[in-house]
Write an enzyme that holds these catalytic residues in place. Structure first.
Site, short mmCIF file in Angstrom:
data_model
loop_
_atom_site.label_atom_id
_atom_site.label_comp_id
_atom_site.label_asym_id
_atom_site.label_seq_id
_atom_site.Cartn_x
_atom_site.Cartn_y
_atom_site.Cartn_z
N MET A 75 -4.11 -7.29 -2.41
CA MET A 75 -5.09 -8.21 -1.85
C MET A 75 -4.49 -8.98 -0.68
SD MET A 75 -8.22 -8.45 -2.59
CE MET A 75 -9.66 -9.38 -3.17
N ARG A 132 -4.41 -9.07 3.76
CA ARG A 132 -5.48 -9.30 4.73
C ARG A 132 -6.56 -8.22 4.66
NH1 ARG A 132 -1.95 -10.46 10.23
NH2 ARG A 132 -1.12 -12.52 9.68
N SER A 175 -4.03 3.27 2.28
CA SER A 175 -2.83 2.45 2.50
C SER A 175 -1.68 3.32 2.99
CB SER A 175 -2.46 1.74 1.20
OG SER A 175 -1.31 0.96 1.38
N ARG A 176 -0.98 3.95 2.06
CA ARG A 176 0.12 4.85 2.41
C ARG A 176 0.19 5.96 1.37
NH1 ARG A 176 -0.04 3.11 6.70
NH2 ARG A 176 1.55 2.09 7.97
N GLU A 199 2.73 13.98 5.82
CA GLU A 199 1.73 13.98 6.90
C GLU A 199 2.29 14.66 8.13
OE1 GLU A 199 0.27 10.02 7.55
OE2 GLU A 199 -0.57 9.87 5.53
N HIS A 235 -5.46 10.21 8.47
CA HIS A 235 -4.83 8.90 8.70
C HIS A 235 -5.46 8.21 9.91
CE1 HIS A 235 -0.88 6.58 7.87
NE2 HIS A 235 -1.82 5.74 8.30
#
Length: 320
Positions: free
Chosen positions: A155, A157, A237-238, A267, A286
Site C-alpha cells: 500500500m 503510493r 509490480s515486479r 523479461e 511491462h
C-alpha cells in the site's frame, strides 16, 4: 573539463541535448535492443555518470569495470537492477523516478484488472479468429468488478491510488502492508488484514509491493491455495514475487478465475512459457507506466538529477 556520461539506450535527442552543456556524452544507439553486457562493461570504463534502464544490471561486476563512476541514474521507480549496497560501499549515488508514474500505473492496473475479469483480450481474439457466429447467454461471460472485494498487497503510493480507483467501482478494499496506513483507513475506509486473510477473502488480489528479499516468491503454491476458486490475481509490480510455476499449475487445475500479468521473472518472457498457453492469462510486456506524458516525465526527472550533478549539486530523488 566536462564529466563523462554513458547512456545505455537511445533516448529522444531533445531530452539528451541539454545535458551536453555538462557532459561528454556517449550513448548506445539502439532504442529497442538492450546493450550487450560486454559492450556495457567496456563503455563504463571512463564514465563518471551512468544513465540506465531496468534492463541494465548495475552490480559488483560492472562497478569493478567503472572505477570513476559517481552517479547512476535509473529510468524507473524500482531499482532491483541496481546493487545499492555495492554502490554505497563505493560512495556512488543513485537516483530513480518516484511520484510521476503513480496515477498512470494505477490507471493501468485497473485496466488490466477489468480486461482480465471481463475476458476482453480473449474476446478480441475470439472475434478476429472468426469464432463469433451467434449470441448465446453464457458466451465469454466474465466476473463482475463492481461490488466485489479487492485485496492489495503493498500500500505505497501506487497501491493507494489503485485503492482509490477501486472505491469508484464500489469495491471493498482490503490491504496488507509492512506499515498500517491509518490515515487512508480513516479517510477511505480501507481495511488492514493479514496476508492470509487477504488471500482468503479477496475476489481480486493485486500485487503492488516492491521486489526485495522479503517479497521474492511471496505468492507461491501455499498462498495460491488460500485464494478463492474464482479469484483473479493481478501483478503489475515486479516479476519474481509470484512463483510462476505454481501459478501455472494452479490455473491449469481450474483453481482461480484468471491472472493478469504485466511483469515476469524473466523479461522478455519466452514465447514457450507455460503461462502463455493458458487462455485465462492476460500477459502484457511491462507497460504499466507507458503513457507518453509519464515516460517523458520520468526522463525529465533523470535529466534533472544529471543536471544537478553536472552543476556540482546533490541530485534529488536519491535512492537512500
Amino acid at each position: 573539463m566536462k564529466k563523462k556520461l554513458f547512456i545505455t539506450r537511445k533516448f529522444p535527442p531533445h531530452i539528451v541535448e541539454p545535458l551536453k552543456e555538462f557532459y561528454d556524452i556517449k550513448q548506445w544507439e539502439e532504442e529497442e535492443i538492450v546493450i550487450p553486457r560486454e559492450k556495457l562493461l567496456a563503455a563504463v570504463a571512463d564514465c563518471e555518470a551512468l544513465w540506465v534502464t531496468l534492463a541494465d544490471q548495475v552490480d559488483e561486476e560492472l562497478l569493478v569495470h567503472a572505477p570513476h563512476l559517481k552517479l547512476v541514474t535509473n529510468l524507473a521507480v524500482g531499482f532491483n537492477n541496481i546493487d545499492i549496497k555495492a554502490l554505497r560501499k563505493r560512495g556512488i549515488m543513485a537516483t530513480n523516478t518516484p511520484g510521476v508514474l503513480t496515477n498512470t500505473t494505477a490507471d493501468f492496473v485497473m485496466g488490466l484488472l477489468l480486461a482480465t475479469a471481463r475476458r476482453i483480450p480473449e474476446s478480441d481474439r475470439y472475434l478476429r479468429e472468426g469464432k463469433w457466429k451467434s449470441w448465446y447467454p453464457m458466451q465469454l461471460v466474465g466476473k463482475d468488478v463492481s461490488g466485489s472485494t479487492i485485496g492489495i498487497i503493498g500500500m505505497g503510493r501506487i497501491g493507494q491510488a489503485v485503492a482509490r480507483r477501486a472505491k469508484g467501482f464500489d469495491m471493498k478494499i482490503l490491504y496488507n502492508n509492512r506499515r498500517r496506513r491509518h490515515e487512508a483507513e480513516e479517510m477511505y475506509g480501507f481495511q488492514y488484514v493479514s496476508l492470509e486473510d487477504l488471500l482468503k477473502q479477496s475476489d481480486f488480489v493485486v500485487i503492488m509491493t516492491p521486489f526485495n528479499d522479503d517479497t521474492v516468491g511471496l505468492i507461491g503454491a501455499e498462498e495460491l491455495a488460500l485464494m478463492k476458486d474464482d479469484a483473479v490475481l493481478i501483478n503489475a509490480s515486479r516479476g519474481g514475487i509470484i512463483d510462476e510455476n505454481a501459478l501455472y499449475e494452479t490455473l491449469k487445475s481450474g483453481k482461480l478465475w484468471a491472472a493478469g500479468l504485466d511483469v515476469f521473472e524473466q523479461e522478455p518472457i519466452t514465447l514457450d512459457h507455460p503461462l502463455l498457453t493458458l487462455p485465462n492469462v492476460v500477459a502484457l510486456p511491462h507497460i504499466g507506466s507507458a503513457s507518453l506524458q509519464t515516460r517523458t516525465a520520468m526522463l525529465m526527472l533523470n535529466v534533472k538529477a544529471l543536471t544537478a550533478y553536472g552543476q556540482g549539486q546533490t541530485p534529488s530523488n536519491r535512492i537512500d
